[in-house]
Write an enzyme that holds these catalytic residues in place. Sequence first.
Site, mmCIF file in Angstrom:
data_model
loop_
_atom_site.group_PDB
_atom_site.id
_atom_site.type_symbol
_atom_site.label_atom_id
_atom_site.label_comp_id
_atom_site.label_asym_id
_atom_site.label_seq_id
_atom_site.Cartn_x
_atom_site.Cartn_y
_atom_site.Cartn_z
ATOM 1 N N GLY A 274 44.457 42.211 48.542
ATOM 2 C CA GLY A 274 45.599 41.114 47.730
ATOM 3 C C GLY A 274 45.266 39.894 47.534
ATOM 4 N N ALA A 275 43.429 39.521 47.837
ATOM 5 C CA ALA A 275 42.965 38.517 48.015
ATOM 6 C C ALA A 275 41.874 38.849 46.304
ATOM 7 C CB ALA A 275 41.551 38.820 49.038
ATOM 8 N N LYS B 228 31.623 35.902 53.064
ATOM 9 C CA LYS B 228 30.856 34.903 53.307
ATOM 10 C C LYS B 228 30.169 33.831 52.397
ATOM 11 C CE LYS B 228 29.976 35.993 57.741
ATOM 12 N NZ LYS B 228 29.597 37.475 58.284
ATOM 13 N N ASP C 216 43.444 39.753 43.755
ATOM 14 C CA ASP C 216 44.896 39.630 43.289
ATOM 15 C C ASP C 216 44.745 37.875 42.489
ATOM 16 O OD1 ASP C 216 44.515 42.589 42.366
ATOM 17 O OD2 ASP C 216 46.441 42.381 44.124
ATOM 18 N N ASN D 141 38.737 46.354 40.098
ATOM 19 C CA ASN D 141 39.530 47.262 41.869
ATOM 20 C C ASN D 141 39.432 48.555 41.606
ATOM 21 O OD1 ASN D 141 40.721 45.411 43.268
ATOM 22 N ND2 ASN D 141 42.666 44.876 41.409
ATOM 23 N N GLY E 89 51.142 45.478 44.190
ATOM 24 C CA GLY E 89 50.998 46.064 42.887
ATOM 25 C C GLY E 89 49.737 45.123 42.331
ATOM 26 N N SER E 90 48.823 45.488 41.718
ATOM 27 C CA SER E 90 47.458 44.635 41.328
ATOM 28 C C SER E 90 48.107 43.563 40.367
ATOM 29 C CB SER E 90 45.928 45.027 41.066
ATOM 30 O OG SER E 90 45.123 44.783 40.488
ATOM 31 N N LYS F 122 32.310 38.523 42.411
ATOM 32 C CA LYS F 122 32.848 38.483 43.773
ATOM 33 C C LYS F 122 31.835 38.675 44.808
ATOM 34 C CE LYS F 122 36.457 40.644 42.283
ATOM 35 N NZ LYS F 122 37.988 41.204 42.600
HETATM 36 O O1 KDG Z 1 45.355 44.322 45.191
HETATM 37 C C1 KDG Z 1 45.937 45.510 46.036
HETATM 38 C C2 KDG Z 1 46.718 45.872 45.414
HETATM 39 O O2 KDG Z 1 45.441 47.016 45.297
HETATM 40 C C3 KDG Z 1 47.553 46.577 46.042
HETATM 41 O O3 KDG Z 1 48.743 46.290 46.693
HETATM 42 C C4 KDG Z 1 48.175 48.285 45.731
HETATM 43 O O4 KDG Z 1 47.996 48.616 43.793
HETATM 44 C C5 KDG Z 1 47.886 48.566 44.778
HETATM 45 C C6 KDG Z 1 46.997 49.467 44.886
HETATM 46 O O5 KDG Z 1 46.705 50.555 44.028
HETATM 47 O O6 KDG Z 1 45.944 50.169 45.281
#
Ligand code: KDG
Length: 323
Positions: free
Chosen positions: A258-259, A232, A261, A168, A34-35, A228
């Site tokens: 997860g990168a 590369k 976050d 996100n 979870g973010s 971001k």
């Molecule tokens: O940033 C990573 C999250 O996206 C992941 O852990 C799950 O929270 C999440 C999502 O809603 O996609």
Amino acid sequence: LLDVVGIGEALVQFNPLDEGPIRHAALFEKHVAGSESNVAIGVSRLGHKSALITKLGEDELSRFIISTLNGEGVETKWIKQIPEKNCGIFIVQRNYPVPGRSDVLYYRSDSAARLLSPKDIREDVIGQSKILHISGITPALSDSCKETAFKAIELAHEYKVRFSFDPNYRRKLWSISEARQVFQKMASKAEILFSGVDEAEMILGRRLDPEETLERLSSLGPKIVILKLSAKEGLIAKSPHGRVRAKPYRIPVVDAIGAGDAMVAGFLSGLLSNESMGRCLRMASACAALTVMRKGDFENLPTSEDLEKFLLAAEKGIETDQR
Ligand code: KDG
């Protein structure tokens, strides 16, 4: 006093041992994800005090989330548990159908977190925090989650708490047109804005070159904008001190989830420690590099000591170029 308070859904992630289509996966690892939960854990590992505000159930997986957060030093006392609900879960599909990419399958449409409401936001909790961090996932979950996010942002403004926003964008949760309006509003209220290139395009309505993107995003309001670029190209940022850039570290990627976050956690930690913008970006980049080297969003996040070792090794050129 809290350094960072996050508001958003914590979920359980099931990550298969094998790559490829989930229907053929037999064995799974279980992780907390979870973010905002990832960010809260990330800054806690780096020595800051963090808290997560969310709703969970009283099911075993919700208990797993709470005990993990507690174990990582994240304050959980403002998390409400709803007896008749469960936490959300998601399953990761790695390297299929696009090699090098992870996809997700969500089972979260009836999760406890969707019930978050403005009443769950305590003025004293926001007021005692240095940074409020919310991702664009929270307003995508339900109308009441959206209202909750805006209530918290309003309080943050009142108490001069820095609002940090990472859009996100999750296409499985809402459409681009729905998200765009909300992102524009949140970005204009943010002091610190993290954005991918596609998200910047959503917010600005067109694709511009990185320099101009930074310029336009900061003209919306944020003092600090972190863009971001591709894996590369790395990161570029604009702040009142000028512009800085950080190249990505070359590492073997196992699971890229997860990168973003991890990057947020590294950056906010640098900011909280009054580091230079250049150093904040390197910390962000290093945290992102470490986290994608294994499954699970937070397990590889470094302590300050480990981050130092990583940065020192990278400076000396001890990198494995496998990407
Ligand atoms: O940033 C990573 C999250 O996206 C992941 O852990 C799950 O929270 C999440 C999502 O809603 O996609």
